[in-house]
Write an enzyme that holds these catalytic residues in place. Sequence first.
Site, short mmCIF file in Angstrom:
data_model
loop_
_atom_site.label_atom_id
_atom_site.label_comp_id
_atom_site.label_asym_id
_atom_site.label_seq_id
_atom_site.Cartn_x
_atom_site.Cartn_y
_atom_site.Cartn_z
N GLN A 29 16.52 -14.21 2.37
CA GLN A 29 15.41 -13.64 1.39
C GLN A 29 16.58 -12.46 0.15
O GLN A 29 15.89 -11.17 -0.49
CB GLN A 29 14.87 -12.15 2.09
CG GLN A 29 14.18 -13.48 3.59
CD GLN A 29 12.69 -12.90 2.83
OE1 GLN A 29 12.46 -14.57 1.92
NE2 GLN A 29 11.21 -13.01 3.48
N MET A 31 14.68 -5.81 8.16
CA MET A 31 14.51 -6.04 6.55
C MET A 31 13.04 -6.29 6.42
O MET A 31 13.21 -6.70 5.40
CB MET A 31 15.03 -7.58 7.09
CG MET A 31 16.10 -7.28 7.13
SD MET A 31 17.75 -9.18 6.20
CE MET A 31 16.65 -10.61 7.20
N ASN A 80 13.76 -3.08 2.25
CA ASN A 80 13.09 -4.23 2.18
C ASN A 80 13.38 -6.06 1.84
O ASN A 80 14.18 -5.88 0.63
CB ASN A 80 11.54 -3.97 2.02
CG ASN A 80 10.64 -4.87 2.21
OD1 ASN A 80 10.65 -6.03 2.91
ND2 ASN A 80 9.32 -4.79 2.36
N CYS A 81 13.60 -7.11 2.57
CA CYS A 81 13.84 -7.79 2.14
C CYS A 81 12.35 -8.66 2.72
O CYS A 81 12.60 -10.23 2.71
CB CYS A 81 14.71 -8.59 3.05
SG CYS A 81 16.82 -8.08 2.81
N ALA A 82 11.46 -8.59 1.64
CA ALA A 82 10.13 -9.15 1.51
C ALA A 82 11.08 -10.53 -0.01
O ALA A 82 12.18 -10.54 -0.57
CB ALA A 82 9.18 -8.85 0.67
#
Lengths: 428, 132
Positions: A112, A209, A241-243
């Site tokens: 990600q 995350m 965030n690890c979208a």
Amino acid sequence: MKLTLNKFHVKDIQFAQADSFENGILYVSKKKLAEYLMEDTNIESVDFDIARPGESVRIIPIKDVIQPRYKQSGTGQIFPGFVGDVETVGNGETNVLEDCAVATSGKIVAFQEGIIDMSGPGAEFNSFSKMNILVPLIYPIEGLDKHTHEATVRIAGLKTAAFMAKTTLGQEPDEKEAFEHETILEMARKYPDLPKVVYVDMVQCQGLMHDTYVYGLNVKGILSTMIGPLEVLDGAIISGNCAAPGHKNATIHHENNPIIESLLRRHGKELCFVGVLLSNESAMLKEKKRAAYYTSNLSSLLGVDGMIISEEGGGNPETDLMLNCKFHEKKGIKTVLVTDEYCGRDGASQGLADVTPEADAVVTNGNGNQFVVLPKMDKVIGDVETVRIITGGNADSIGEDGSLSVEIAAIMGSCCEMGYEHMMTRLR
Amino acid sequence: MGNSFRCITNNPLVKERGFWELEYYDTDVLGLFHLVKSEVEAGYKLLTHPLSGSIRPDITPYKTVLLSARAEKERDGESEGLIEKAIRYAGDLYGLREVPVYKRWNDAAKKDFQLVDLSIIERALEVAQMNR
């Protein structure tokens, strides 16, 4: 309330013995910055690199992108709760390094994370390729758990950004931009005939995350709440965030939220921008409903005519997006939705995981499934092998000639769901 | 006191933790969605979104879904709609490549995916105050 952004255009970043900002050149002392970051004992070592526009350079993997800022005056300090103390921001003057960013890299948590190409076809997909980028490569101590590792990298990035912008204190900026925003009662009196609009910023908080921070608080499980637009521009919202890289709302997107900036610029002229509501994206369906209902309740209390909403990530957040749309429309509030899509290589598949008939005004920022070949670069900052495990890449992503074959979901910010980039989708 | 939910998972780490009475299946995410769909058709209600988290269903090999503990006589229309849309969404993404990405991970990557799925389900329960 008034916030003035003192903008300093950065022509280049160079390593030097002492930190300073002179004639558009940002000089950074690696030693001093390393000492500052290593105050965090979870960091084993740190190194830095620089990427410039037009260079044959690829940065991979990148977790967050941050615009360097530091407060010249006013209350609080940039990134309150992390760099600054927990104190109100969004007033006074803030020094901003334009055409400049921090991109955190190194041994990052896992997948990600994204790619920035400073030249070639990949550079066309984001604005970061046109910036001078300082890359902190952060190596954690052995055995650090994933949650702490994520927090360590996140905070190191914020500290680096503040450290860089601090060099401009007391200097005359290249340009200034002031944003003003009154109290709600005052604007109701001043602009009784303008359409009243609220912006709903969906923030993701689902676990490791998948978190967003406001004034340093992980906003998991909060009831929807209101925040001043000037506070957001002053670093009150931070990405943990690890979208997928293509559509994660990185910290730089929050600092420069184009929907907020555009609404502020039109405020008092074409419309009355009432403020920003934060609506949580949870994994639980009951929480999704609660967030959307409560957001629409707040919009009703504010008496707005219209609402603009942006999404973070894809898949389940589309349910939050549609619930917010449905509940607002049922209350007679017109809605505009801002998103991106995953609609297959040919763009023919259904692009959103959820839809509702009330969503009849939707702005899309591109198809994350679009495939692209990125030619080999002379230099890689980070580790190109990670393309095999990031979203949009796969085990066969590296060609024999060193080129990368990926979906644009792998390129940082390519389909930004706040509309930070220029991608759009054409209906054929 | 029994659980107030059913936990359907293909995540070995969730199974290993074992603090819920869970139902573990050795299948992929799309397979798990089809199992969930048959439970929804039997009257169980979805408590979590089947596409929870930001990692695409063609990328993560693991998914945990919470369902209501009891089946109702009437099917829940919302749950039915969501699982059907999730199946279509996942199916489309599986079709992006000849071999879906989720089949290609090494053990270290798999462990990371397991941890993220566990973290999301723990957080969901924490926020919903259902954890015990």
